[in-house]
Each structure stands twice: as C-alpha cells, then as structure tokens.
Design a protein around this motif. Sequence first.
Motif, PDB file in Angstrom:
ATOM      1  N   GLN A 179       0.708  -1.220  -0.120  1.00  0.00           N
ATOM      2  CA  GLN A 179      -0.067  -0.032  -0.010  1.00  0.00           C
ATOM      3  C   GLN A 179       0.764   1.240   0.022  1.00  0.00           C
ATOM      4  OE1 GLN A 179      -2.506  -0.405   3.392  1.00  0.00           O
ATOM      5  NE2 GLN A 179      -4.187  -1.795   2.411  1.00  0.00           N
ATOM      6  N   ALA A 180       1.834   1.171   0.877  1.00  0.00           N
ATOM      7  CA  ALA A 180       2.928   2.514   0.848  1.00  0.00           C
ATOM      8  C   ALA A 180       3.453   2.581  -0.641  1.00  0.00           C
ATOM      9  CB  ALA A 180       3.972   2.313   1.834  1.00  0.00           C
ATOM     10  N   VAL A 181       3.797   1.652  -1.410  1.00  0.00           N
ATOM     11  CA  VAL A 181       4.279   1.766  -2.785  1.00  0.00           C
ATOM     12  C   VAL A 181       3.594   2.439  -3.679  1.00  0.00           C
ATOM     13  CG1 VAL A 181       5.269   0.463  -4.590  1.00  0.00           C
ATOM     14  CG2 VAL A 181       6.079  -0.137  -2.416  1.00  0.00           C
ATOM     15  N   TYR A 182       2.166   1.837  -3.530  1.00  0.00           N
ATOM     16  CA  TYR A 182       1.134   2.485  -4.179  1.00  0.00           C
ATOM     17  C   TYR A 182       1.083   4.036  -4.026  1.00  0.00           C
ATOM     18  CZ  TYR A 182      -0.545  -2.192  -5.875  1.00  0.00           C
ATOM     19  OH  TYR A 182      -0.639  -3.588  -6.276  1.00  0.00           O
ATOM     20  N   SER A 183       1.327   4.541  -2.939  1.00  0.00           N
ATOM     21  CA  SER A 183       1.208   5.838  -2.442  1.00  0.00           C
ATOM     22  C   SER A 183       2.249   6.754  -2.951  1.00  0.00           C
ATOM     23  CB  SER A 183       0.979   6.064  -0.949  1.00  0.00           C
ATOM     24  OG  SER A 183      -0.002   5.518  -0.300  1.00  0.00           O
ATOM     25  N   VAL A 184       3.399   6.067  -3.038  1.00  0.00           N
ATOM     26  CA  VAL A 184       4.701   6.688  -3.332  1.00  0.00           C
ATOM     27  C   VAL A 184       4.350   6.745  -5.085  1.00  0.00           C
ATOM     28  CG1 VAL A 184       6.976   6.439  -4.125  1.00  0.00           C
ATOM     29  CG2 VAL A 184       6.123   5.913  -1.866  1.00  0.00           C
ATOM     30  N   VAL A 185       3.858   5.805  -5.847  1.00  0.00           N
ATOM     31  CA  VAL A 185       3.659   5.853  -7.097  1.00  0.00           C
ATOM     32  C   VAL A 185       2.788   6.832  -7.619  1.00  0.00           C
ATOM     33  CG1 VAL A 185       3.125   4.492  -9.072  1.00  0.00           C
ATOM     34  CG2 VAL A 185       4.711   3.517  -7.490  1.00  0.00           C
ATOM     35  N   ALA A 186       1.783   6.914  -6.725  1.00  0.00           N
ATOM     36  CA  ALA A 186       0.576   8.025  -7.049  1.00  0.00           C
ATOM     37  C   ALA A 186       1.096   9.166  -6.962  1.00  0.00           C
ATOM     38  CB  ALA A 186      -0.659   7.626  -6.198  1.00  0.00           C
ATOM     39  N   GLY A 187       1.861   9.510  -5.940  1.00  0.00           N
ATOM     40  CA  GLY A 187       2.693  10.696  -5.698  1.00  0.00           C
ATOM     41  C   GLY A 187       3.632  11.318  -6.782  1.00  0.00           C
ATOM     42  N   GLY A 188       4.439  10.205  -7.154  1.00  0.00           N
ATOM     43  CA  GLY A 188       5.315  10.421  -8.177  1.00  0.00           C
ATOM     44  C   GLY A 188       4.515  10.775  -9.459  1.00  0.00           C
ATOM     45  N   VAL A 189       3.302   9.937 -10.015  1.00  0.00           N
ATOM     46  CA  VAL A 189       2.688  10.025 -11.193  1.00  0.00           C
ATOM     47  C   VAL A 189       1.930  11.694 -10.885  1.00  0.00           C
ATOM     48  CG1 VAL A 189       0.634   9.653 -12.237  1.00  0.00           C
ATOM     49  CG2 VAL A 189       2.110   7.714 -11.640  1.00  0.00           C
ATOM     50  N   LEU A 190       1.459  12.049  -9.858  1.00  0.00           N
ATOM     51  CA  LEU A 190       0.959  13.430  -9.635  1.00  0.00           C
ATOM     52  C   LEU A 190       1.931  14.278 -10.040  1.00  0.00           C
ATOM     53  CD1 LEU A 190      -1.460  13.350  -6.618  1.00  0.00           C
ATOM     54  CD2 LEU A 190      -2.077  14.190  -9.235  1.00  0.00           C
ATOM     55  N   ILE A 191       3.003  14.330  -9.391  1.00  0.00           N
ATOM     56  CA  ILE A 191       4.162  15.279  -9.596  1.00  0.00           C
ATOM     57  C   ILE A 191       4.800  15.278 -11.194  1.00  0.00           C
ATOM     58  CG2 ILE A 191       6.640  15.727  -9.030  1.00  0.00           C
ATOM     59  CD1 ILE A 191       6.017  15.022  -6.336  1.00  0.00           C
ATOM     60  N   GLY A 192       4.825  13.991 -11.611  1.00  0.00           N
ATOM     61  CA  GLY A 192       5.314  13.892 -13.265  1.00  0.00           C
ATOM     62  C   GLY A 192       3.953  14.587 -13.995  1.00  0.00           C
ATOM     63  N   LEU A 193       2.693  14.309 -13.922  1.00  0.00           N
ATOM     64  CA  LEU A 193       1.721  14.834 -14.650  1.00  0.00           C
ATOM     65  C   LEU A 193       1.855  16.521 -14.511  1.00  0.00           C
ATOM     66  CD1 LEU A 193      -0.944  12.322 -14.491  1.00  0.00           C
ATOM     67  CD2 LEU A 193       0.252  13.129 -16.436  1.00  0.00           C
ATOM     68  N   SER A 194       2.034  16.866 -13.483  1.00  0.00           N
ATOM     69  CA  SER A 194       1.849  18.579 -13.201  1.00  0.00           C
ATOM     70  C   SER A 194       3.164  18.908 -13.899  1.00  0.00           C
ATOM     71  CB  SER A 194       2.190  18.652 -11.688  1.00  0.00           C
ATOM     72  OG  SER A 194       1.021  18.199 -11.016  1.00  0.00           O
ATOM     73  N   ALA A 195       4.190  18.320 -13.726  1.00  0.00           N
ATOM     74  CA  ALA A 195       5.253  19.001 -14.426  1.00  0.00           C
ATOM     75  C   ALA A 195       5.391  18.785 -16.086  1.00  0.00           C
ATOM     76  CB  ALA A 195       6.690  18.251 -14.344  1.00  0.00           C
ATOM     77  N   LEU A 196       4.447  17.882 -16.714  1.00  0.00           N
ATOM     78  CA  LEU A 196       4.407  17.495 -18.026  1.00  0.00           C
ATOM     79  C   LEU A 196       3.246  18.612 -18.526  1.00  0.00           C
ATOM     80  CD1 LEU A 196       4.936  15.786 -20.399  1.00  0.00           C
ATOM     81  CD2 LEU A 196       2.867  14.552 -19.669  1.00  0.00           C
ATOM     82  N   VAL A 197       2.119  18.711 -18.061  1.00  0.00           N
ATOM     83  CA  VAL A 197       1.343  19.902 -18.297  1.00  0.00           C
ATOM     84  C   VAL A 197       1.754  21.229 -18.183  1.00  0.00           C
ATOM     85  CG1 VAL A 197      -0.915  21.016 -17.412  1.00  0.00           C
ATOM     86  CG2 VAL A 197      -0.782  18.266 -17.536  1.00  0.00           C
ATOM     87  N   ASN A 198       2.749  21.443 -17.250  1.00  0.00           N
ATOM     88  CA  ASN A 198       3.271  22.813 -17.179  1.00  0.00           C
ATOM     89  C   ASN A 198       4.267  23.028 -18.309  1.00  0.00           C
ATOM     90  OD1 ASN A 198       3.888  25.423 -16.136  1.00  0.00           O
ATOM     91  ND2 ASN A 198       5.234  24.397 -14.374  1.00  0.00           N
ATOM     92  N   ALA A 199       4.934  22.041 -18.846  1.00  0.00           N
ATOM     93  CA  ALA A 199       6.168  21.861 -19.707  1.00  0.00           C
ATOM     94  C   ALA A 199       5.302  22.168 -20.923  1.00  0.00           C
ATOM     95  CB  ALA A 199       6.833  21.056 -19.587  1.00  0.00           C
ATOM     96  N   LEU A 200       4.047  21.485 -21.331  1.00  0.00           N
ATOM     97  CA  LEU A 200       3.319  21.469 -22.476  1.00  0.00           C
ATOM     98  C   LEU A 200       2.675  22.793 -22.637  1.00  0.00           C
ATOM     99  CD1 LEU A 200       2.046  18.019 -22.852  1.00  0.00           C
ATOM    100  CD2 LEU A 200       4.117  18.965 -23.988  1.00  0.00           C
ATOM    101  N   THR A 201       2.150  23.751 -21.625  1.00  0.00           N
ATOM    102  CA  THR A 201       1.421  24.648 -21.832  1.00  0.00           C
ATOM    103  C   THR A 201       2.241  25.882 -21.476  1.00  0.00           C
ATOM    104  OG1 THR A 201       0.462  24.621 -19.543  1.00  0.00           O
ATOM    105  CG2 THR A 201      -0.537  23.577 -21.457  1.00  0.00           C
TER     106      THR A 201
END
Length: 78
Positions: free
Chosen positions: A56-78
């Motif tokens: 469960q902790a690994v899932y939380s870490v992965v979800a946090g990483g995905v949110l950070i990555g998506l935020s960075a990707l959207v920020n870079a694309l726009t």
Amino acid sequence: MTGTAILAAASYTKAITSLKGVLISIGSAIGAVMLVYGGIKFAMAFRQMDQQGEHQAVYSVVAGGVLIGLSALVNALT
C-alpha cells in the motif's frame, strides 16, 4: 472594435491561465505530500515486517510520483 475584442479575450484567457497555474501547483503539492506520506508509511511497514502495508505504501509513492510528473508535464506543454 477589434482591439476591444482582443483585450476582452485576453482577460478571459488570463483568468484561465491563472486557474491552470493554481491547479498545477495544487496537484504537485498533493503529489509531494503523497510521496512523503508513502515513504514514511513504507518505512513503518518495513520495520514491522508488514508486507501488505509495504504494498500500500508503494502505491502511495507511485501515485505521488505520477501526480508530480503529470503536473510537470502539463506545465511544460502549456
């Protein structure tokens, strides 16, 4: 008349751009909190030899990483 229309359109897009910036900031902050929370949860589960808690902790870490990555990707694309 065209100049007025452009200024009116610019004011609407400024509000949308500001909202986009706020949402990206909130998303990346939530991702960082999830990443830290998952890391702490993983350390506690590892210490107690709790395999289900580790998963469960690994899932939380992965979800946090995905949110950070998506935020960075959207920020870079726009």
